[in-house]
Write an enzyme that holds these catalytic residues in place. Structure first.
Site, short mmCIF file in Angstrom:
data_model
loop_
_atom_site.label_atom_id
_atom_site.label_comp_id
_atom_site.label_asym_id
_atom_site.label_seq_id
_atom_site.Cartn_x
_atom_site.Cartn_y
_atom_site.Cartn_z
CG HIS A 1 -11.00 1.33 0.44
ND1 HIS A 1 -11.04 0.52 1.53
CD2 HIS A 1 -11.02 2.59 0.91
CE1 HIS A 1 -11.09 1.27 2.63
NE2 HIS A 1 -11.09 2.52 2.28
CE1 TYR B 1 -2.44 -3.29 2.11
CE2 TYR B 1 -4.07 -1.93 1.00
CZ TYR B 1 -3.72 -3.11 1.61
OH TYR B 1 -4.63 -4.12 1.74
CE LYS C 1 -5.76 -6.08 -3.21
NZ LYS C 1 -7.11 -5.59 -3.35
#
Lengths: 118, 409
Positions: free
Chosen positions: B310, B302, B363
């Site tokens: 998110h 992250y 992702k």
């Protein structure tokens, strides 16, 4: 680990099968405290050298079976077959895969092909 | 906002502005150490003068957290609530063992008993989302069955079937009637809560701890020196050298066979070392590194933290990292007692599966190759200290599916 309040219930199985002690404790804590399962019982599964759990999700009556394992283990189909046998041939069992950061991923296993419900 | 801290703003549970500001305030510090720069006034202040010699006047505030090493779960437990919140809020280290991320178990229990859950914790949001998804699936199944029955009937009568709308995930909205199950549950809980409120709240002990992986704990100890690890039995603090060897030995099988330890000792492919190399690499570059088991990968990266990103925001979503150990010397792999994940060459089907899963959850997949030094080239005596880490190398490769027909930009 020994100082955790859940340890007393599991001490017999953790001393007998030390390799799976960590995943047993983590899964027990998750089911009992986080998921709030009712009537949670732990029993031995000798062919897989570990303990397993059975209990009910809150506000349901169906008895579910959970067998813990760790992410670093290699499991085989015969292992699953033995697990089903020893746990009394339930319609499905949940495999609780424990990671070191305390994440648990539950996989639902059924013997044979099962159509999804919806 | 922190999902468990009470909010004193009127629009407390709103998304967007107030929540982001609240998050920026709570998670302002990227590391557990706090650096307070001194206010230098005037040209001849002592700090300015020392600054010429390269000595900084910044004050470092060290929280001095304590943790317990647990061999069975191969992790470090932080039971003290203050330490746990410091480690979580400054750098997102660790995970509450009864929660999704932040240790929020006690708050959830208190909320459930008091039934004042106006600001939902992430677990409660997850339950709500799951209930809605179940409802959507039932609606869709019913619509499909209706469409099939209609088509059958139309065929039998020899006419055109009328079109029945089948709900899609993007446009379906939860119906208010689907919430009939919940009000009864809520009513039951308030009745019980009134009776047991006084005793239960007082006796509810917080049994949750913050669980750090061995890699996170070692990073915080070695690089930031703000965590002390106590031996679980004697409660004595462990020295850095002890910690280094204990963490490696955690991956040896427990048992009485002492002779076996020679097989496991002095190996560069100890899972702790290989995973630590990848963890340290990304952490030192500034990424927040968390575990990736929920997405079939090893790590999630992250930019600022899970709270800020998110999966719904595609351009900000975290990166999914698969750590692939590569042996410099193939002989080492044959003699290895550890079963490292992904040490065997990937099959195309496995790579496709992982890539597909991560594309679905938006992702980007990164393959990180960690090269394990050969025992013949590098002296295994180096393993007694972190100096051996210099001999590992890390290369990363980004993998994306390319569909020529659809991706034209």
């Amino acid at each position: 680990m020994e100082s955790h309040p859940s340890y007393a219930l599991l001490s017999e199985l953790t001393t007998k099968y030390p390799r799976t002690a960590g995943s047993l404790l983590q899964t027990y804590n998750d089911l009992k405290l986080a998921q709030q399962w009712e009537d949670l019982e732990v029993f031995e599964v000798p062919s897989c050298s570990r303990g397993a759990f059975k209990g009910q999700r809150p506000n349901t009556t169906a008895v579910l079976y959970v067998i813990p394992c760790s992410l670093s283990e290699s499991l085989s189909l015969s292992w699953f077959r033995d697990a089903f046998e020893d746990m009394g041939k339930p319609p499905h069992i949940y495999l609780a895969i424990n990671a070191e950061d305390s994440n648990i991923v539950y996989y639902k296993l059924s013997p044979g092909i099962v159509k999804p419900p919806v | 906002m922190s999902l468990i801290a009470p909010s004193n703003k009127a629009g407390g549970s709103g998304k967007g502005g107030p929540r982001r500001q609240e998050n920026n305030r709570i998670y302002a510090n990227p590391l557990p150490l706090l650096l307070t720069p001194t206010q230098a006034k005037g040209y001849l202040s002592p700090h300015r003068i020392w600054g010429i010699f390269g000595i900084s006047g910044t004050i470092i505030e060290n929280p001095h957290c304590k943790g317990l090493f647990d061999r069975a779960t191969k992790s470090v437990w932080v039971t003290n609530h203050r330490d746990a919140m410091i480690l979580w809020r400054r750098g997102f280290f660790g995970k509450g063992d009864l929660s999704r991320s932040e240790p929020s178990w006690h708050t959830r229990q208190v909320n459930a008993r008091r039934d004042a859950g106006k600001s939902l914790t992430s677990e409660e949001l997850r339950e709500k989302r799951r209930a809605e998804r179940r409802q959507f699936k039932m609606d869709r199944a019913r619509a499909i069955a209706e469409a099939a029955a209609e088509a059958e009937a139309a065929f039998a009568e020899g006419r055109e079937a009328s079109v029945i709308a089948i709900p899609s995930g993007a446009t379906w909205k939860p119906q208010p009637s689907s919430a009939t199950g919940q009000p009864q549950l809520v009513a039951k809980m308030t009745v019980d809560a009134v009776e047991d409120d006084v005793e239960e709240e007082e006796t509810l002990e917080d049994v949750e701890h913050l669980q750090l992986t061995l890699q996170e704990a070692f990073f915080v100890i070695w690089n930031l020196d703000c965590l002390t690890i106590l031996d679980p039995l004697t409660h004595e603090p462990l020295s850095l050298r002890d910690i280094w060897s204990t963490f490696q030995q955690a991956h040896w099988p427990s048992g009485p066979a002492v002779s076996l330890s020679r097989i496991y000792a002095d190996r560069f492919d100890n899972p702790f070392l290989v995973n630590y190399v990848a963890y340290h690499y990304y952490r030192s570059l500034g990424w927040v590194v968390k575990g990736g088991i929920k997405f079939c990968v090893d790590l999630l990266l992250y930019k600022r933290g899970p709270v800020f990103q998110h999966a719904e925001q595609v351009n900000l979503s975290p990166f999914a990292v698969v750590v692939i150990p590569v042996y410099e010397d193939p002989e080492d792999r044959k003699t290895s007692p550890f079963e490292l994940n992904n040490a065997e060459p990937f099959t195309w089907s496995w790579l496709s599966t992982i890539n597909r899963v991560n594309t679905q959850v938006q992702k980007t997949l990164i393959l990180t190759y960690v090269t394990i030094p050969a025992r013949t080239r590098v002296d295994t005596a180096l393993l007694s200290s972190p100096a051996c880490l210099a001999h590992y190398s890390v290369r990363d490769v980004v993998v994306r599916r390319f569909i020529p027909a659809r991706m034209r930009d």
